[in-house]
Design a protein around this motif. Structure first.
Motif, PDB file in Angstrom:
ATOM      1  N   CYS A  53     -20.031  10.250  -0.805  1.00  0.00           N
ATOM      2  CA  CYS A  53     -18.625   9.322  -0.845  1.00  0.00           C
ATOM      3  C   CYS A  53     -17.192   9.835  -1.395  1.00  0.00           C
ATOM      4  O   CYS A  53     -17.496  10.126  -2.760  1.00  0.00           O
ATOM      5  N   LEU A  54     -16.500   9.954  -0.733  1.00  0.00           N
ATOM      6  CA  LEU A  54     -15.213  10.506  -1.362  1.00  0.00           C
ATOM      7  C   LEU A  54     -14.185   9.528  -1.588  1.00  0.00           C
ATOM      8  O   LEU A  54     -12.978   9.678  -1.686  1.00  0.00           O
ATOM      9  N   HIS A  55     -14.484   8.161  -1.393  1.00  0.00           N
ATOM     10  CA  HIS A  55     -13.404   7.249  -1.684  1.00  0.00           C
ATOM     11  C   HIS A  55     -12.897   6.995  -2.997  1.00  0.00           C
ATOM     12  O   HIS A  55     -11.751   6.906  -3.100  1.00  0.00           O
ATOM     13  N   PRO A  56     -13.557   7.445  -4.141  1.00  0.00           N
ATOM     14  CA  PRO A  56     -12.907   7.382  -5.464  1.00  0.00           C
ATOM     15  C   PRO A  56     -11.819   8.362  -5.588  1.00  0.00           C
ATOM     16  O   PRO A  56     -11.118   8.237  -6.500  1.00  0.00           O
ATOM     17  N   ILE A  57     -12.045   9.379  -4.829  1.00  0.00           N
ATOM     18  CA  ILE A  57     -10.670  10.469  -4.663  1.00  0.00           C
ATOM     19  C   ILE A  57      -9.708  10.361  -3.809  1.00  0.00           C
ATOM     20  O   ILE A  57      -8.606  10.284  -4.256  1.00  0.00           O
ATOM     21  N   ALA A  58     -10.261  10.070  -2.483  1.00  0.00           N
ATOM     22  CA  ALA A  58      -9.278   9.924  -1.532  1.00  0.00           C
ATOM     23  C   ALA A  58      -8.480   8.721  -1.317  1.00  0.00           C
ATOM     24  O   ALA A  58      -7.091   8.802  -1.194  1.00  0.00           O
ATOM     25  N   VAL A  59      -8.973   7.574  -1.920  1.00  0.00           N
ATOM     26  CA  VAL A  59      -8.128   6.584  -1.352  1.00  0.00           C
ATOM     27  C   VAL A  59      -7.006   6.247  -2.482  1.00  0.00           C
ATOM     28  O   VAL A  59      -5.817   5.847  -2.086  1.00  0.00           O
ATOM     29  N   PRO A  60      -7.219   6.655  -3.720  1.00  0.00           N
ATOM     30  CA  PRO A  60      -5.986   6.471  -4.768  1.00  0.00           C
ATOM     31  C   PRO A  60      -4.965   7.641  -4.530  1.00  0.00           C
ATOM     32  O   PRO A  60      -3.883   7.260  -4.593  1.00  0.00           O
ATOM     33  N   ILE A  61      -5.626   8.753  -3.861  1.00  0.00           N
ATOM     34  CA  ILE A  61      -4.412   9.688  -3.605  1.00  0.00           C
ATOM     35  C   ILE A  61      -3.524   9.246  -2.428  1.00  0.00           C
ATOM     36  O   ILE A  61      -2.469   9.355  -2.484  1.00  0.00           O
ATOM     37  N   LEU A  62      -4.403   8.803  -1.328  1.00  0.00           N
ATOM     38  CA  LEU A  62      -3.573   8.332  -0.263  1.00  0.00           C
ATOM     39  C   LEU A  62      -2.679   7.009  -0.795  1.00  0.00           C
ATOM     40  O   LEU A  62      -1.594   6.910  -0.091  1.00  0.00           O
ATOM     41  N   TRP A  63      -3.336   6.001  -1.556  1.00  0.00           N
ATOM     42  CA  TRP A  63      -2.497   5.179  -2.168  1.00  0.00           C
ATOM     43  C   TRP A  63      -1.208   5.335  -2.759  1.00  0.00           C
ATOM     44  O   TRP A  63      -0.134   4.958  -2.673  1.00  0.00           O
ATOM     45  N   MET A  64      -1.277   6.452  -3.731  1.00  0.00           N
ATOM     46  CA  MET A  64      -0.032   7.078  -4.197  1.00  0.00           C
ATOM     47  C   MET A  64       0.957   7.503  -3.331  1.00  0.00           C
ATOM     48  O   MET A  64       2.120   7.397  -3.342  1.00  0.00           O
ATOM     49  N   ILE A  65       0.398   8.267  -2.358  1.00  0.00           N
ATOM     50  CA  ILE A  65       1.170   8.910  -1.132  1.00  0.00           C
ATOM     51  C   ILE A  65       2.077   7.517  -0.401  1.00  0.00           C
ATOM     52  O   ILE A  65       3.073   7.562  -0.044  1.00  0.00           O
ATOM     53  N   TYR A  66       1.113   6.580  -0.267  1.00  0.00           N
ATOM     54  CA  TYR A  66       1.701   5.321   0.595  1.00  0.00           C
ATOM     55  C   TYR A  66       2.868   4.773  -0.699  1.00  0.00           C
ATOM     56  O   TYR A  66       3.892   4.479   0.079  1.00  0.00           O
ATOM     57  N   LEU A  67       2.648   4.628  -1.583  1.00  0.00           N
ATOM     58  CA  LEU A  67       3.671   3.851  -2.577  1.00  0.00           C
ATOM     59  C   LEU A  67       4.925   4.898  -2.774  1.00  0.00           C
ATOM     60  O   LEU A  67       5.951   4.508  -2.993  1.00  0.00           O
ATOM     61  N   PHE A  93       6.085   6.987  -0.652  1.00  0.00           N
ATOM     62  CA  PHE A  93       7.051   7.196   0.560  1.00  0.00           C
ATOM     63  C   PHE A  93       7.355   5.855   1.436  1.00  0.00           C
ATOM     64  O   PHE A  93       8.386   5.636   2.086  1.00  0.00           O
ATOM     65  N   TRP A  94       6.522   4.813   1.080  1.00  0.00           N
ATOM     66  CA  TRP A  94       6.531   3.707   1.861  1.00  0.00           C
ATOM     67  C   TRP A  94       6.786   2.309   1.069  1.00  0.00           C
ATOM     68  O   TRP A  94       7.004   1.202   1.615  1.00  0.00           O
ATOM     69  N   GLY A  95       6.117   2.477  -0.190  1.00  0.00           N
ATOM     70  CA  GLY A  95       6.196   1.332  -0.845  1.00  0.00           C
ATOM     71  C   GLY A  95       7.541   0.626  -1.406  1.00  0.00           C
ATOM     72  O   GLY A  95       8.338   1.488  -1.561  1.00  0.00           O
ATOM     73  N   ASN A  96       7.516  -0.585  -1.712  1.00  0.00           N
ATOM     74  CA  ASN A  96       8.754  -1.196  -2.408  1.00  0.00           C
ATOM     75  C   ASN A  96       9.901  -0.590  -2.237  1.00  0.00           C
ATOM     76  O   ASN A  96      10.887  -0.002  -2.943  1.00  0.00           O
TER      77      ASN A  96
END
Length: 78
Positions: free
Chosen positions: A47-61, A63-66
């Motif tokens: 399970c790579l969710h604990p690593i991958a999802v926060p990294i993807l979330w930071m990338i989203y924020l 480039f596309w966040g707020n």
């Protein structure tokens, strides 16, 4: 801001990558180097969710966040 939907899309998107695309990639690579066939069940067990999802979330924020950030100008002139 409501960040629930983008986080859900990132989480489900990563789940699709991890459970469908990784095994397909390892199957394709296994045709050229058979050791990759052993990674097909590993991609379902690891399970790579604990690593991958926060990294993807930071990338989203980043480039596309707020986009509605208020820029404050100071009152003095230069």
């Amino acid at each position: 801001m409501d960040y629930g939907m983008p986080l859900l899309v990132i989480f489900i998107g990563w789940e699709i990558i991890e459970d469908i695309l990784f095994p397909a990639l390892f199957y394709w690579l296994g045709q050229y180097f058979p050791a990759f066939y052993a990674l097909i069940p590993v991609s379902w067990l690891l399970c790579l969710h604990p690593i991958a999802v926060p990294i993807l979330w930071m990338i989203y924020l980043k480039f596309w966040g707020n986009k509605d950030k208020k820029e404050y100008e100071c009152g003095h002139s230069h």
